[in-house]
Design a protein around this motif. Sequence first.
Motif, mmCIF file in Angstrom:
data_model
loop_
_atom_site.group_PDB
_atom_site.id
_atom_site.type_symbol
_atom_site.label_atom_id
_atom_site.label_comp_id
_atom_site.label_asym_id
_atom_site.label_seq_id
_atom_site.Cartn_x
_atom_site.Cartn_y
_atom_site.Cartn_z
ATOM 1 N N SER A 23 43.627 -30.585 -26.100
ATOM 2 C CA SER A 23 44.399 -30.043 -24.727
ATOM 3 C C SER A 23 44.808 -28.432 -25.147
ATOM 4 N N VAL A 24 43.863 -28.006 -26.134
ATOM 5 C CA VAL A 24 43.927 -26.682 -26.809
ATOM 6 C C VAL A 24 42.657 -25.981 -26.394
ATOM 7 N N ILE A 25 42.664 -24.819 -25.357
ATOM 8 C CA ILE A 25 41.602 -24.007 -25.038
ATOM 9 C C ILE A 25 41.817 -22.601 -25.509
ATOM 10 N N GLU A 26 40.701 -21.750 -26.130
ATOM 11 C CA GLU A 26 41.247 -20.618 -26.789
ATOM 12 C C GLU A 26 39.848 -19.671 -26.542
ATOM 13 N N MET A 40 44.224 -13.893 -15.805
ATOM 14 C CA MET A 40 44.141 -15.069 -14.856
ATOM 15 C C MET A 40 42.626 -15.582 -14.741
ATOM 16 N N SER A 41 41.773 -14.743 -14.430
ATOM 17 C CA SER A 41 40.309 -15.028 -14.055
ATOM 18 C C SER A 41 39.733 -15.559 -15.531
ATOM 19 N N GLU A 42 40.247 -14.998 -16.641
ATOM 20 C CA GLU A 42 39.776 -15.513 -17.780
ATOM 21 C C GLU A 42 40.247 -16.830 -18.104
ATOM 22 N N ALA A 43 41.288 -17.321 -18.000
ATOM 23 C CA ALA A 43 42.226 -18.495 -18.209
ATOM 24 C C ALA A 43 41.500 -19.482 -17.155
ATOM 25 N N LEU A 44 41.382 -19.416 -15.717
ATOM 26 C CA LEU A 44 40.547 -20.018 -14.842
ATOM 27 C C LEU A 44 39.113 -20.304 -15.329
ATOM 28 N N SER A 45 38.480 -19.597 -15.890
ATOM 29 C CA SER A 45 37.332 -19.724 -16.209
ATOM 30 C C SER A 45 37.041 -20.717 -17.335
ATOM 31 N N LEU A 46 38.044 -20.803 -18.388
ATOM 32 C CA LEU A 46 38.130 -21.251 -19.396
ATOM 33 C C LEU A 46 38.441 -23.020 -19.003
ATOM 34 N N ILE A 47 39.443 -23.190 -18.178
ATOM 35 C CA ILE A 47 39.646 -24.537 -17.828
ATOM 36 C C ILE A 47 38.711 -25.107 -16.819
ATOM 37 N N LEU A 48 37.911 -24.092 -16.090
ATOM 38 C CA LEU A 48 36.890 -24.795 -15.371
ATOM 39 C C LEU A 48 35.713 -25.219 -15.866
ATOM 40 N N ARG A 49 35.286 -24.536 -17.113
ATOM 41 C CA ARG A 49 34.420 -24.639 -17.895
ATOM 42 C C ARG A 49 34.733 -26.225 -18.743
ATOM 43 N N HIS A 50 35.925 -26.258 -18.946
ATOM 44 C CA HIS A 50 36.346 -27.258 -20.083
ATOM 45 C C HIS A 50 36.347 -28.584 -18.967
ATOM 46 N N ILE A 51 36.919 -28.712 -17.708
ATOM 47 C CA ILE A 51 36.656 -29.738 -17.023
ATOM 48 C C ILE A 51 35.378 -30.079 -16.633
ATOM 49 N N PHE A 52 34.558 -29.242 -16.053
ATOM 50 C CA PHE A 52 33.275 -29.376 -15.715
ATOM 51 C C PHE A 52 32.450 -30.117 -17.029
ATOM 52 N N ALA A 53 32.770 -29.519 -18.232
ATOM 53 C CA ALA A 53 32.203 -30.047 -19.411
ATOM 54 C C ALA A 53 32.580 -31.506 -19.937
ATOM 55 N N GLU A 54 33.636 -31.713 -19.806
ATOM 56 C CA GLU A 54 34.414 -32.617 -20.514
ATOM 57 C C GLU A 54 34.488 -33.985 -19.628
ATOM 58 N N THR A 55 34.164 -33.963 -18.362
ATOM 59 C CA THR A 55 34.429 -35.206 -17.437
ATOM 60 C C THR A 55 33.192 -35.082 -16.192
ATOM 61 N N ASP A 56 33.153 -36.218 -15.495
ATOM 62 C CA ASP A 56 32.340 -36.226 -14.445
ATOM 63 C C ASP A 56 32.925 -35.598 -12.987
ATOM 64 N N ILE A 57 33.778 -34.660 -13.176
ATOM 65 C CA ILE A 57 34.484 -34.173 -11.896
ATOM 66 C C ILE A 57 33.186 -33.680 -11.011
ATOM 67 N N ASN A 58 33.347 -33.506 -9.599
ATOM 68 C CA ASN A 58 32.294 -32.984 -8.925
ATOM 69 C C ASN A 58 32.962 -31.774 -8.131
ATOM 70 N N ARG A 59 34.210 -31.801 -7.930
ATOM 71 C CA ARG A 59 34.862 -31.007 -6.852
ATOM 72 C C ARG A 59 36.249 -30.713 -7.464
ATOM 73 N N ILE A 60 36.533 -29.128 -7.489
ATOM 74 C CA ILE A 60 37.843 -28.765 -7.708
ATOM 75 C C ILE A 60 38.292 -27.723 -6.451
ATOM 76 N N GLU A 61 39.419 -28.294 -6.004
ATOM 77 C CA GLU A 61 40.082 -27.584 -4.695
ATOM 78 C C GLU A 61 41.247 -26.528 -5.155
ATOM 79 N N ALA A 62 41.270 -25.618 -4.485
ATOM 80 C CA ALA A 62 42.482 -24.681 -4.838
ATOM 81 C C ALA A 62 42.640 -24.178 -3.209
ATOM 82 N N PHE A 63 44.270 -24.421 -2.984
ATOM 83 C CA PHE A 63 44.770 -23.682 -1.757
ATOM 84 C C PHE A 63 45.525 -22.759 -2.078
ATOM 85 N N THR A 64 45.586 -21.902 -1.140
ATOM 86 C CA THR A 64 46.527 -20.573 -1.014
ATOM 87 C C THR A 64 46.837 -20.138 0.287
#
Length: 191
Positions: free
Chosen positions: A10-13, A115-139
């Motif tokens: 659960s640590v990304i750097e 924030m761009s850097e942080a979100l890129s890190l967690i997006l790479r993490h979830i796509f690499a480590e799971t079988d997720i297909n879709r990430i949604e963001a609401f604003t």
Amino acid sequence: MITDIFDKSSVIESERLLLRPMNEKDAADLFEFWSDEQVMEYYDVLPLRDLSDAERQIRFFMDSFSSRTMIRWGIEYKPDNKIIGTCGFFSFSEENKKAGMGYELSKAYWGAGIMSEALSLILRHIFAETDINRIEAFTDVPNTASRKLLKRLGFTEEGILRQYERCRGGLIDVVIYSCLRSDGVYSETEK
């Protein structure tokens, strides 16, 4: 499975950021930016009133991780050795292979690409480590900074959801964005 993310580190750097689970010691840092009216303007939680509110929020993040319903990282800015924002995923759907994404950042660090850097890190993490297909963001529609950020990150604007949710005593319109595995922006290998 998407919830495999809870079984991974659960640590990304990166060179300047450490994304990590928060603990009670981070309450003062969280309070600093979650009590700021500008930071919380488009958030569905009112600004925090005191340190005990921050402690409760951190316990909620910790409990949500334990129950496998949400993963929220504290964004630690290494040069300052403090939590300056949070980001993470929630509303996991194994059946539909999707999750929601949320984030906020201390005003003192706006415009620095953090924030761009942080979100890129967690997006790479979830796509690499799971079988997720879709990430949604609401604003919120008027939140132009968040909308620009999502577009820079490769998200597609799908449309406006009219009077979609109650926030600050009224029903508000929100814009939905998505990032798909097939977009290829963050997935290096197919799961």
